[in-house]
Design an enzyme around this catalytic site. Structure first.
Site, PDB file in Angstrom:
ATOM      1  N   SER A   1       0.835  -1.197   0.000  1.00  0.00           N
ATOM      2  CA  SER A   1       0.000   0.000   0.000  1.00  0.00           C
ATOM      3  C   SER A   1       0.870   1.248   0.000  1.00  0.00           C
ATOM      4  CB  SER A   1      -0.865  -0.019   1.268  1.00  0.00           C
ATOM      5  OG  SER A   1      -1.443   1.242   1.487  1.00  0.00           O
TER       6      SER A   1
ATOM      7  N   TYR B   1      -2.251  -1.496  10.717  1.00  0.00           N
ATOM      8  CA  TYR B   1      -2.454  -1.970   9.337  1.00  0.00           C
ATOM      9  C   TYR B   1      -1.246  -1.597   8.470  1.00  0.00           C
ATOM     10  CZ  TYR B   1      -3.812  -1.662   4.471  1.00  0.00           C
ATOM     11  OH  TYR B   1      -3.810  -1.756   3.102  1.00  0.00           O
TER      12      TYR B   1
ATOM     13  N   LYS C   1       1.917  -3.946   6.448  1.00  0.00           N
ATOM     14  CA  LYS C   1       2.368  -3.887   5.045  1.00  0.00           C
ATOM     15  C   LYS C   1       3.882  -3.662   4.990  1.00  0.00           C
ATOM     16  CE  LYS C   1      -1.534  -4.810   3.307  1.00  0.00           C
ATOM     17  NZ  LYS C   1      -1.719  -6.152   2.718  1.00  0.00           N
TER      18      LYS C   1
HETATM   19  N1  UFG Z   1     -12.719  11.109   3.179  1.00  0.00           N
HETATM   20  C1  UFG Z   1     -13.686  12.041   3.528  1.00  0.00           C
HETATM   21  N2  UFG Z   1     -14.877  11.579   4.007  1.00  0.00           N
HETATM   22  C2  UFG Z   1     -15.147  10.246   4.130  1.00  0.00           C
HETATM   23  C3  UFG Z   1     -14.154   9.316   3.760  1.00  0.00           C
HETATM   24  C4  UFG Z   1     -12.947   9.774   3.297  1.00  0.00           C
HETATM   25  O1  UFG Z   1     -13.468  13.254   3.423  1.00  0.00           O
HETATM   26  O2  UFG Z   1     -16.236   9.891   4.574  1.00  0.00           O
HETATM   27  C5  UFG Z   1     -11.442  11.597   2.655  1.00  0.00           C
HETATM   28  C6  UFG Z   1     -10.263  11.191   3.531  1.00  0.00           C
HETATM   29  O3  UFG Z   1     -10.071  12.134   4.551  1.00  0.00           O
HETATM   30  C7  UFG Z   1      -9.147  11.164   2.501  1.00  0.00           C
HETATM   31  C8  UFG Z   1      -9.837  10.752   1.212  1.00  0.00           C
HETATM   32  O4  UFG Z   1     -11.216  10.988   1.410  1.00  0.00           O
HETATM   33  O5  UFG Z   1      -8.628  12.436   2.329  1.00  0.00           O
HETATM   34  C9  UFG Z   1      -9.646   9.285   0.870  1.00  0.00           C
HETATM   35  O6  UFG Z   1     -10.014   8.527   2.009  1.00  0.00           O
HETATM   36  P1  UFG Z   1     -10.150   6.942   1.932  1.00  0.00           P
HETATM   37  O7  UFG Z   1     -10.520   6.469   3.296  1.00  0.00           O
HETATM   38  O8  UFG Z   1     -11.018   6.556   0.792  1.00  0.00           O
HETATM   39  O9  UFG Z   1      -8.684   6.480   1.533  1.00  0.00           O
HETATM   40  P2  UFG Z   1      -7.323   6.681   2.328  1.00  0.00           P
HETATM   41  O10 UFG Z   1      -6.403   7.341   1.356  1.00  0.00           O
HETATM   42  O11 UFG Z   1      -7.479   7.300   3.636  1.00  0.00           O
HETATM   43  O12 UFG Z   1      -6.991   5.168   2.633  1.00  0.00           O
HETATM   44  C10 UFG Z   1      -6.399   4.377   1.682  1.00  0.00           C
HETATM   45  C11 UFG Z   1      -6.728   2.907   1.931  1.00  0.00           C
HETATM   46  C12 UFG Z   1      -6.113   2.438   3.223  1.00  0.00           C
HETATM   47  C13 UFG Z   1      -4.655   2.808   3.273  1.00  0.00           C
HETATM   48  C14 UFG Z   1      -4.480   4.285   3.025  1.00  0.00           C
HETATM   49  C15 UFG Z   1      -3.032   4.639   2.988  1.00  0.00           C
HETATM   50  O13 UFG Z   1      -8.123   2.700   1.973  1.00  0.00           O
HETATM   51  O14 UFG Z   1      -6.224   1.041   3.275  1.00  0.00           O
HETATM   52  O15 UFG Z   1      -5.043   4.622   1.774  1.00  0.00           O
HETATM   53  O16 UFG Z   1      -2.822   5.944   2.607  1.00  0.00           O
HETATM   54  F1  UFG Z   1      -4.103   2.532   4.468  1.00  0.00           F
END
Ligand code: UFG
Length: 335
Positions: free
Chosen positions: A124, A149, A153
């Protein structure tokens, strides 16, 4: 050529089963269905025109692995089976280390014993943490993990590196995924979050479908052009096809021990607000959202340098974010 897909009923796993079959491989699924639904196999059957062989078991038991390797004449493994919820990993560290690290060790030992040389591992972009420069390349230093998590990785990658450095005859690629979104255009398979989605796109599609009242944008005071976080959103089918490219590369590699790492993203950084606006534009649905506080653990911005995967694997993402959002919405509407 028979390829074992652990976690093959999951979101990325199921789309990779399709990509493998389309490339002429025979995917065999091993999934304990702890975080996936039996109906995924029906969806796969409707896309593929045949029902993929599926074992409902986990990866912790070497006897199970030996039996499947032998009975199915497995020649390569794509190892998706893992827990993936960042928040949950902080509450259940032992379960996460056991499932994501313990099972990987069992798998590697059994592969070595059974002379199965090829492995693709799901890593990841979380390993980069909050990067000092963008885009991140495979040479960008790994930062201390924010979550259990993320640590699983990083430890997974170290185990693979050390295994190959010791000259153990395994050929391994770790793929560092950026943010997979979308669904198969048939809407026969897609993302199936349990409970309240953690990830942005399923939360958006559920809100647009009226299953949730409002989306909260986690912070608009980040140092980015519109104040919201930036990520690299990749169509899950592009990501799936990267596994086929990586496997084909391993099969051509003459070295008996081999390990390499590749970023799998589009190379484009997109903010949360840009994604919301794109979703509204391509679907014609207006989304109920509000700005809330930052979510703890979120990095400001991360997107992939993709030169290495293009040059070495001959792979690059070809589908647009708009297409991924349309596919995610079609999947949501189909319910
Ligand atoms: N976000 C919102 N509202 C929500 C959900 C997400 O504003 O309800 C924002 C988050 O703050 C972030 C973006 O949307 O800025 C993406 O969020 P995600 O949860 O979709 O994805 P992430 O980048 O946080 O997470 C992903 C993977 C994880 C991994 C992570 C590492 O899902 O498994 O990247 O960076 F660990």
């Amino acid at each position: 050529m028979n390829i074992l897909v652990t976690g093959g009923a999951g979101f990325i796993g199921s789309h990779t089963v399709v990509a493998l079959a389309e490339a002429g491989f025979t995917p065999i699924i091993l999934d304990d269905f702890s975080n996936s639904e039996a109906g995924v196999i029906d969806g796969l059957e409707s896309i593929l025109g045949f029902r993929p062989v599926t074992y409902t078991e986990n990866c912790h038991n070497p006897e199970t692995l030996r039996r499947i390797f032998r009975d199915e004449k497995i020649q390569g493994i794509i190892h998706f089976a893992a827990f993936k919820a960042v928040g949950e990993s902080m509450q259940k560290p032992l379960e996460y280390y056991d499932n994501n690290v313990g099972a990987l060790i069992v798998l590697l030992k059994t592969m070595q014993e059974c002379h199965i040389p090829h492995l693709i591992f799901s890593s990841s972009c979380t390993v980069y943490g909050e990067p000092d420069a963008l885009p991140v390349t495979e040479k960008t230093p790994v930062k201390p993990a924010f979550s259990v998590y993320g640590n699983t990785k990083q430890i997974g990658e170290e185990i693979l590196h050390d295994t190959v450095s010791a000259g153990i005859p395994l050929k391994i690629i770790a793929l560092r995924y950026f943010n997979p979104i979308g669904a198969h255009p048939s809407a026969a398979i897609g993302e199936l979050p349990r409970g309240v989605p953690n990830n942005l796109v399923p939360f958006i599609t559920q809100t647009a479908a009226g299953l949730r009242t409002s989306l909260t944008v986690f912070g608009d005071d980040y140092p980015t052009p519109d104040g919201t976080c930036i990520r690299d959103y990749i169509h899950v089918l592009d990501l799936a096809e990267a596994h086929v490219a990586a496997l084909s590369h391993l099969m051509k590699t003459t070295a008996s021990s081999y390990y390499d790492i590749f970023n799998i993203g589009t190379g484009q950084g997109v903010s949360v607000m840009e994604l919301i606006k794109s979703f509204e534009r391509v679907t014609g649905v207006s989304l109920n959202y509000s700005i809330g506080p930052r979510r703890s653990g979120d990095v400001t911005a991360v997107y992939a340098g993709v030169e290495k995967s293009e040059k070495v694997l001959g792979w690059k993402a070809t589908r647009s974010m708009d297409q991924a959002l349309v596919d995610a919405w079609r999947w949501q509407v189909k319910g």
